[in-house]
Design an enzyme around this catalytic site. Sequence first.
Site, mmCIF file in Angstrom:
data_model
loop_
_atom_site.group_PDB
_atom_site.id
_atom_site.type_symbol
_atom_site.label_atom_id
_atom_site.label_comp_id
_atom_site.label_asym_id
_atom_site.label_seq_id
_atom_site.Cartn_x
_atom_site.Cartn_y
_atom_site.Cartn_z
ATOM 1 N N CYS A 2 8.047 -21.800 -1.392
ATOM 2 C CA CYS A 2 7.324 -22.921 -2.040
ATOM 3 C C CYS A 2 7.720 -23.850 -0.784
ATOM 4 C CB CYS A 2 7.967 -23.400 -3.213
ATOM 5 S SG CYS A 2 7.862 -22.143 -4.445
ATOM 6 N N ARG A 27 3.262 -22.225 2.509
ATOM 7 C CA ARG A 27 4.427 -21.651 1.927
ATOM 8 C C ARG A 27 4.136 -21.342 0.328
ATOM 9 N NH1 ARG A 27 9.760 -22.115 3.486
ATOM 10 N NH2 ARG A 27 9.888 -22.783 5.852
ATOM 11 N N ASN A 99 12.837 -24.778 -3.881
ATOM 12 C CA ASN A 99 12.279 -23.450 -3.151
ATOM 13 C C ASN A 99 13.280 -22.316 -3.320
ATOM 14 O OD1 ASN A 99 10.978 -21.467 -1.575
ATOM 15 N ND2 ASN A 99 11.872 -22.453 0.270
ATOM 16 N N GLU A 480 -0.323 -1.485 10.324
ATOM 17 C CA GLU A 480 -0.624 -2.601 10.332
ATOM 18 C C GLU A 480 -2.060 -2.952 10.191
ATOM 19 O OE1 GLU A 480 -0.058 -7.043 11.192
ATOM 20 O OE2 GLU A 480 1.166 -5.346 10.467
ATOM 21 N N LYS A 484 -3.518 -5.630 7.281
ATOM 22 C CA LYS A 484 -4.250 -6.620 7.391
ATOM 23 C C LYS A 484 -5.434 -6.683 6.365
ATOM 24 C CE LYS A 484 -1.856 -9.009 9.981
ATOM 25 N NZ LYS A 484 -0.993 -8.591 9.137
ATOM 26 N N GLU A 487 -4.478 -7.432 2.949
ATOM 27 C CA GLU A 487 -3.909 -8.890 2.819
ATOM 28 C C GLU A 487 -5.147 -9.888 2.420
ATOM 29 O OE1 GLU A 487 0.262 -9.639 5.229
ATOM 30 O OE2 GLU A 487 -1.614 -9.263 6.306
ATOM 31 N N HIS A 503 -2.276 17.457 3.616
ATOM 32 C CA HIS A 503 -1.194 17.419 2.572
ATOM 33 C C HIS A 503 -1.347 16.596 1.645
ATOM 34 C CE1 HIS A 503 0.789 20.080 5.366
ATOM 35 N NE2 HIS A 503 0.699 19.329 6.321
ATOM 36 N N LYS A 602 3.263 -17.436 3.441
ATOM 37 C CA LYS A 602 3.663 -17.288 4.937
ATOM 38 C C LYS A 602 5.255 -16.971 4.909
ATOM 39 C CE LYS A 602 2.799 -17.104 9.349
ATOM 40 N NZ LYS A 602 2.033 -15.975 9.743
#
Length: 607
Positions: A2, A27, A99, A480, A484, A487, A503, A602
């Site tokens: 926060c 945040r 926080n 990655e 992305k 997200e 597999h 973040k």
Amino acid sequence: MCGIIGVLAQRNVVPLLIDGLRRLEYRGYDSAGIAVSAAGGELRRERVVGKVECLAARLGVSPIDGHTGIAHTRWATHGRPTASNAHPHACGPIAVVHNGIIENHAQLRDRQRELGYEFESETDTEVIVHEIHRHMQSGLDLLGAVRATVADLRGAYALAVIDANAPERLIGVRCGSPLVIGIGTGEAYLASDLFALMGLAGKFIVLEEGDVADVRREQVAIYDHDGKPVDRGSMTPQLSAETVDRGGYRHYMLKEIHDQPAAIQATLHGWLGESGINGAVLGERAVSLLQRVRNVHFVGCGTSFHAGLLGRYWVELLAGVPCAVEVASEFRHRTLVVPPDTLLVAISQSGETADTLGALRLARNYLGTLAICNVPDSALTRAADCTLHTRAGREIGVASTKAYITQLTALLLLALLMGRQRGLDPAVQAELVGQLAALPSRIEQVLALNARFESLAAGFAQKHHALFLGRGSMLPVAMEGALKLKEISYIHAEAYPAGELKHGPLALVDEDMPVVAVAPNNILLDKLLSNLHEVRARGGELFVFADQDCNLRTAPGMRVIQLPRSHDVLAPIVYTVPLQLLAYHVAVLKGADVDQPRNLAKSVTVE
């Protein structure tokens, strides 16, 4: 996770608090609130569900004012995003913003209920304000009550506390979560992040672990964990409005993707010399430490964990040093076997990631610790023996782009330095130094292909799942890329080694499952192509990012996007950028909130 801010001034602090919350919104952004000490010793409070602009709109209709106040933007941990769960929490004239997480809140809640306290929220935070109130009822002043309360709390937290009956003071506490004090002209501030105070404070004091600060407009008193007065010194960072400006881009994320050539160049500054890598940039202590290293452990979370996976590849390839990579939240909660002369490398964009910090603090049996971090004065850099600074600049978008690309750059520099110390062929070193020097321009060439990546977005916008494939050093790139996409577009995406298709994951492949592959022209290309044939044979739709020297061409069921030729060692950095842009354009097409994706924040300062 926060954002908190507090202000003491001789003017109405509400506009200052709202502006600060806007800068802290990365945040958390599921609810927001404000409390001020108004005239006559009255505590005025307003809380809303939603982003900071919702709070600003509410205050536009029902304004409040005061010369002392605190505010908060929330990422929910305990309790849903509701107005009653939003901060600040209050008890009588006292209000608190928090926080972090209070681990023993249930025990405190039970005790307080027995004493007659009633609760309006589901949060762990409300026990804090009740505990402060209880201690003040016993005769302690605000500072004494906060210190007595902190002694009973377990967990990680930063606090800002006001009492409407004592409007001349603001109490701050740091225990595992970041908190800074800002000093202005006749004004004083507290915030989770010094950028929240941009344009207000001329000097900053970074609180250390266990500090309690009694902040007033003309003076600040800081006490350490043992209650002893301490002087933490002050700093004057160079901040400007441009730091948080979108620069004409539609979203911060797009701007930050385009910032990457300059960010790489800044991270490389001083490292590349005519004779090779200049290890002096790290400092004599770090260079000496690296010479003694026989093993490396990388730890990180999310994107930083993916950076560590590539770091392992480079350190083992160029330095011949065995590496292990682990998610920090797993690393810190198991029995560790540490080989002799092992270096722990902790990777974090913010330097405040709770699990990564926790891992670093467990490094008792290690030869030494190294932080790779984008924030020089963070908790991580202060706790580590030495630091390799990335220089991405301020990153606002929640999904990391330029901070990640500079982590990769820093890890390759680290691998090259360790390789040089261990006899890496000077010709190989010289070649890679030349390739690194050209990397910013290579990234610019990829960015120039943005329209091609945008054209792919329609193939994903109506899908619910996607598969990403890579081999060797391209597996972390695929991981990655999948992260992305999930997200910011909310499409479920997973990454696998291409050789693992048969597999298990191949069972998922059909015409509704887009499959993304990264295919540089390296020794694993033929094996990767065999895996792609397996996908095509089952009706899967392929999107292949391939080296322009490959003989791959677009065909039915397969889109091929050609990228500039890249050196094998640096190709993972280059191939990261198209996947960032793909995720961005898919999210835009779906109408998602690119910079502030749902449920995420973040800076992850909770476990």
